[in-house]
Scaffold this active site. Sequence first.
Site, PDB file in Angstrom:
ATOM      1  N   LYS A 163       0.851  -1.199   0.000  1.00  0.00           N
ATOM      2  CA  LYS A 163       0.000   0.000   0.000  1.00  0.00           C
ATOM      3  C   LYS A 163       0.886   1.249   0.000  1.00  0.00           C
ATOM      4  O   LYS A 163       1.531   1.564   0.985  1.00  0.00           O
ATOM      5  CB  LYS A 163      -0.894   0.045   1.247  1.00  0.00           C
ATOM      6  CG  LYS A 163      -1.900   1.182   1.137  1.00  0.00           C
ATOM      7  CD  LYS A 163      -2.395   1.665   2.481  1.00  0.00           C
ATOM      8  CE  LYS A 163      -1.571   2.787   3.053  1.00  0.00           C
ATOM      9  NZ  LYS A 163      -1.660   4.073   2.341  1.00  0.00           N
ATOM     10  N   GLU A 236      10.211   1.292  10.423  1.00  0.00           N
ATOM     11  CA  GLU A 236      11.274   2.265  10.107  1.00  0.00           C
ATOM     12  C   GLU A 236      10.627   3.641  10.197  1.00  0.00           C
ATOM     13  O   GLU A 236       9.781   3.978   9.367  1.00  0.00           O
ATOM     14  CB  GLU A 236      11.832   2.019   8.703  1.00  0.00           C
ATOM     15  CG  GLU A 236      12.616   0.732   8.559  1.00  0.00           C
ATOM     16  CD  GLU A 236      13.891   0.674   9.379  1.00  0.00           C
ATOM     17  OE1 GLU A 236      14.289   1.706   9.961  1.00  0.00           O
ATOM     18  OE2 GLU A 236      14.488  -0.403   9.452  1.00  0.00           O
ATOM     19  N   CYS A 270      14.421  10.389   5.804  1.00  0.00           N
ATOM     20  CA  CYS A 270      14.434  10.015   7.230  1.00  0.00           C
ATOM     21  C   CYS A 270      15.821  10.212   7.826  1.00  0.00           C
ATOM     22  O   CYS A 270      15.952  10.648   8.962  1.00  0.00           O
ATOM     23  CB  CYS A 270      13.962   8.578   7.401  1.00  0.00           C
ATOM     24  SG  CYS A 270      14.884   7.388   6.426  1.00  0.00           S
ATOM     25  N   GLU A 367      11.469  16.998  13.955  1.00  0.00           N
ATOM     26  CA  GLU A 367      11.902  16.500  12.645  1.00  0.00           C
ATOM     27  C   GLU A 367      11.253  17.398  11.588  1.00  0.00           C
ATOM     28  O   GLU A 367      10.050  17.313  11.354  1.00  0.00           O
ATOM     29  CB  GLU A 367      11.434  15.052  12.447  1.00  0.00           C
ATOM     30  CG  GLU A 367      11.853  14.510  11.095  1.00  0.00           C
ATOM     31  CD  GLU A 367      11.265  13.146  10.740  1.00  0.00           C
ATOM     32  OE1 GLU A 367      10.117  12.859  11.097  1.00  0.00           O
ATOM     33  OE2 GLU A 367      11.980  12.371  10.077  1.00  0.00           O
TER      34      GLU A 367
HETATM   35  P1  NAD Z   1       2.860   8.543   7.642  1.00  0.00           P
HETATM   36  O1  NAD Z   1       3.166   7.809   8.881  1.00  0.00           O
HETATM   37  O2  NAD Z   1       1.889   9.643   7.654  1.00  0.00           O
HETATM   38  O3  NAD Z   1       2.338   7.533   6.502  1.00  0.00           O
HETATM   39  C1  NAD Z   1       3.064   6.383   6.107  1.00  0.00           C
HETATM   40  C2  NAD Z   1       2.103   5.367   5.509  1.00  0.00           C
HETATM   41  O4  NAD Z   1       1.224   4.895   6.541  1.00  0.00           O
HETATM   42  C3  NAD Z   1       1.200   5.905   4.406  1.00  0.00           C
HETATM   43  O5  NAD Z   1       1.069   4.909   3.417  1.00  0.00           O
HETATM   44  C4  NAD Z   1      -0.127   6.127   5.142  1.00  0.00           C
HETATM   45  O6  NAD Z   1      -1.266   6.078   4.291  1.00  0.00           O
HETATM   46  C5  NAD Z   1      -0.133   4.958   6.106  1.00  0.00           C
HETATM   47  N1  NAD Z   1      -0.981   5.126   7.309  1.00  0.00           N
HETATM   48  C6  NAD Z   1      -1.463   6.261   7.853  1.00  0.00           C
HETATM   49  N2  NAD Z   1      -2.182   5.997   8.975  1.00  0.00           N
HETATM   50  C7  NAD Z   1      -2.127   4.652   9.135  1.00  0.00           C
HETATM   51  C8  NAD Z   1      -2.630   3.764  10.143  1.00  0.00           C
HETATM   52  N3  NAD Z   1      -3.338   4.190  11.172  1.00  0.00           N
HETATM   53  N4  NAD Z   1      -2.349   2.449  10.025  1.00  0.00           N
HETATM   54  C9  NAD Z   1      -1.592   1.993   9.004  1.00  0.00           C
HETATM   55  N5  NAD Z   1      -1.098   2.778   8.018  1.00  0.00           N
HETATM   56  C10 NAD Z   1      -1.356   4.093   8.097  1.00  0.00           C
HETATM   57  O7  NAD Z   1       4.297   9.012   7.107  1.00  0.00           O
HETATM   58  P2  NAD Z   1       4.622   9.958   5.864  1.00  0.00           P
HETATM   59  O8  NAD Z   1       4.271  11.351   6.250  1.00  0.00           O
HETATM   60  O9  NAD Z   1       4.076   9.353   4.623  1.00  0.00           O
HETATM   61  O10 NAD Z   1       6.226   9.819   5.788  1.00  0.00           O
HETATM   62  C11 NAD Z   1       7.112  10.654   6.454  1.00  0.00           C
HETATM   63  C12 NAD Z   1       7.719   9.980   7.672  1.00  0.00           C
HETATM   64  O11 NAD Z   1       8.320   8.752   7.302  1.00  0.00           O
HETATM   65  C13 NAD Z   1       8.819  10.791   8.315  1.00  0.00           C
HETATM   66  O12 NAD Z   1       8.679  10.798   9.727  1.00  0.00           O
HETATM   67  C14 NAD Z   1      10.091  10.037   7.944  1.00  0.00           C
HETATM   68  O13 NAD Z   1      11.187  10.257   8.804  1.00  0.00           O
HETATM   69  C15 NAD Z   1       9.602   8.639   7.917  1.00  0.00           C
HETATM   70  N6  NAD Z   1      10.487   7.782   7.123  1.00  0.00           N
HETATM   71  C16 NAD Z   1      11.277   6.860   7.771  1.00  0.00           C
HETATM   72  C17 NAD Z   1      12.167   6.082   7.057  1.00  0.00           C
HETATM   73  C18 NAD Z   1      13.058   5.064   7.739  1.00  0.00           C
HETATM   74  O14 NAD Z   1      13.599   4.205   7.056  1.00  0.00           O
HETATM   75  N7  NAD Z   1      13.230   5.121   9.043  1.00  0.00           N
HETATM   76  C19 NAD Z   1      12.247   6.224   5.670  1.00  0.00           C
HETATM   77  C20 NAD Z   1      11.429   7.161   5.048  1.00  0.00           C
HETATM   78  C21 NAD Z   1      10.539   7.930   5.783  1.00  0.00           C
END
Ligand code: NAD
Length: 465
Positions: A163, A236, A270, A367
């Site tokens: 997804k 992650e 990230c 962040e």
């Molecule tokens: P997000 O947490 O808003 O969304 C990530 C995914 O989760 C999306 O596909 C979203 O639709 C889904 N989602 C949202 N609510 C959910 C729920 N309740 N249950 C299951 N899935 C749900 O994150 P974002 O804004 O898309 O991404 C940015 C964040 O990701 C930043 O904090 C960044 O640091 C982190 N990130 C971490 C890594 C790593 O490897 N550690 C890599 C890339 C990004």
Amino acid sequence: MTINGEPVATEETLPVINPATEEVIAHVPNATVQDLHAAVKSARAAFSRWSSTSIDERSEFLCKLGDAISANREELATLLTLEMGRPSAAARGEIDGASYWLKEVAKQRLKREVIEETENHLVERYYTPLGVVGAIVPWNFPFALSIWKIAPALLAGNTVVVKPSPYTPLTALKIGEIASEILPAGVLNVVSGGDDLGRWITEHPDVNKISFTGSTATGKKVMQSAASHLKRVTLELGGNDAAIVLPDADPAKIAKPLFWAAFRNTAQVCIATKRMYVHEDIYDAFLAELVNFAKDVKVGNGSDPATDLGPIQNKMQYEKVIDLIEDTKRIGANIVLGGEIEDQPGYFIPVTIVDNPPEDSRVVVEEAFGPVLPVLKYRDYDDVIARVNNTKYGLGGSIWGNDIEMAKSIAERLETGTVWINEVSVLSPHYPFGGHKESGLGIEHSLDGLAEYTNSKTIMINKRK
Ligand code: NAD
């Protein structure tokens, strides 16, 4: 969407917006619960056959998928620029990197381990696949991060439901389309929808593992709802990585790599450097070099070949970053570059550098996930280590200077999953990667990451008759 190897549309759709123009560029399916059930059912049905193919066969499938991705490179890179805002050259880099990643993961093997072998007793450990993996992906590297989950999950013998983020679904949906020509039906399903769809995956009784990349706040929700069926989880999450510049570093040499460490992908990374701690002896010289390099970097539409940095990917994140800049102004911190948002279409924010703001200001503590960088002054190593560690995050960090022994001794004291010395952001399918503290749970990449897509199984034989 791709479910059971077939293209699937939905009545309701979601708009996809080009962040450089704010125009709607596509409408994608908005999956219902029934669509998700169908995807999980097809993944479950495909599992017994897929998991009983040999690992060498699965490995060949991954290589073929890698080749097919390379063959579709230009279309995928164009889609990536349109949906994510990434400049074209970097978009091509993400596609090439994903193809490479598939082929490297394809070489990995978790071997049966003999733990004890005596005349009377044999103890062996095996790795068995888990079943159906739900892969939930954010918007900052929508293509690479999908592949980073798909490759090890499939190699280990699992089937997958991916997804993507609702903000960037196009390239991931395309993976489903490409894979349907290569993989047996049901092995890789791709569904698009909103955050609810993510939650339904984490709650689904027939999904065995969630591999999630996203924010720490959502990661906590994922872990909570995965608990109901004791699903395996790899998380992650967010980071607030620091770079520590030692007094013997050469400002002219390190300003450029440190600029890119902080601002690559418009700082939506990230493991971006989000706080830069520089020793007071070279602080002024370093800041001058950094600003001098940064002022010529071009922010613009990723489709323009002259663009170095694209827009922020979505409106919500754009407004969050603007709010952080406004707060930085409100507290009277010294913004030495950028900070002014032009009134124009697109979610553009200029490269913004803040000179030594207070340690407890939002621009240091939060962040940013956008191009706003605090550069901070330190004198004493114990003090800088304490400041760097004073965060709930623990993803990565880097140390820059000529005294490698000193850098190593600092690296050992940083509470993060990765520390780079005189380099940064280097990742590989073969290096373990994962966050400490609230930056994550578990490991991705390397054999340890592959093992997270398996159950460990011990078989013991009493050889005495
Ligand atoms: P997000 O947490 O808003 O969304 C990530 C995914 O989760 C999306 O596909 C979203 O639709 C889904 N989602 C949202 N609510 C959910 C729920 N309740 N249950 C299951 N899935 C749900 O994150 P974002 O804004 O898309 O991404 C940015 C964040 O990701 C930043 O904090 C960044 O640091 C982190 N990130 C971490 C890594 C790593 O490897 N550690 C890599 C890339 C990004």
